[in-house]
Design an enzyme around this catalytic site. Structure first.
Site, short mmCIF file in Angstrom:
data_model
loop_
_atom_site.label_atom_id
_atom_site.label_comp_id
_atom_site.label_asym_id
_atom_site.label_seq_id
_atom_site.Cartn_x
_atom_site.Cartn_y
_atom_site.Cartn_z
N TYR A 65 0.83 -1.21 0.00
CA TYR A 65 0.00 0.00 0.00
C TYR A 65 0.86 1.26 0.00
O TYR A 65 0.69 2.13 -0.88
CB TYR A 65 -0.98 -0.02 1.18
CG TYR A 65 -1.96 1.12 1.14
CD1 TYR A 65 -3.08 1.07 0.32
CD2 TYR A 65 -1.76 2.26 1.91
CE1 TYR A 65 -3.98 2.12 0.27
CE2 TYR A 65 -2.65 3.31 1.87
CZ TYR A 65 -3.76 3.23 1.05
OH TYR A 65 -4.64 4.28 1.01
N GLU A 72 2.39 6.50 -6.96
CA GLU A 72 1.33 7.33 -7.56
C GLU A 72 1.60 8.81 -7.33
O GLU A 72 1.53 9.63 -8.25
CB GLU A 72 -0.02 6.95 -6.96
CG GLU A 72 -0.50 5.57 -7.33
CD GLU A 72 -1.70 5.13 -6.53
OE1 GLU A 72 -2.33 5.98 -5.85
OE2 GLU A 72 -2.05 3.94 -6.59
#
Length: 98
Positions: A65, A72
């Site tokens: 995660y 990103e």
């Protein structure tokens, strides 16, 4: 929706960021996540869930995660100068409609 945004609106639209290491970072995180997720679903449907798959499903997100989110955000950050320079996704004011 965030994956669509990252792939289409950022990585596809801004060619300069396609060679960034951050793109590789989030693609690897997404790929490993999906392999684990769909392996978990498949083995669950077959009523034969190996412990390793179950462990990976509920444990590796601790690493994957933050890795995905970091990739990103770094990709979006790398794209910002090119978006600003090209005026991508911008409407200049005043224009002929106002």
């Amino acid at each position: 929706m965030s994956r669509v945004f990252l792939i289409w609106a950022v990585t596809h639209s801004v060619k300069e960021v396609q060679s960034e290491d951050s793109v590789l970072l989030f693609v690897i995180a997404w790929t490993i996540t999906e392999i684990i997720r769909y392996s978990f679903y498949t083995f669950s449907l077959l009523n034969h869930l190996p412990y390793l798959i179950k462990w990976a499903r509920y444990t590796l997100f601790i690493v994957l995660y933050p890795m995905g989110v970091s990739g990103e955000l770094l990709t979006i950050y790398a794209a910002l100068p090119f978006v600003r320079q090209a005026g991508l996704y911008s409407i200049s004011l005043p224009n002929k409609y106002n």
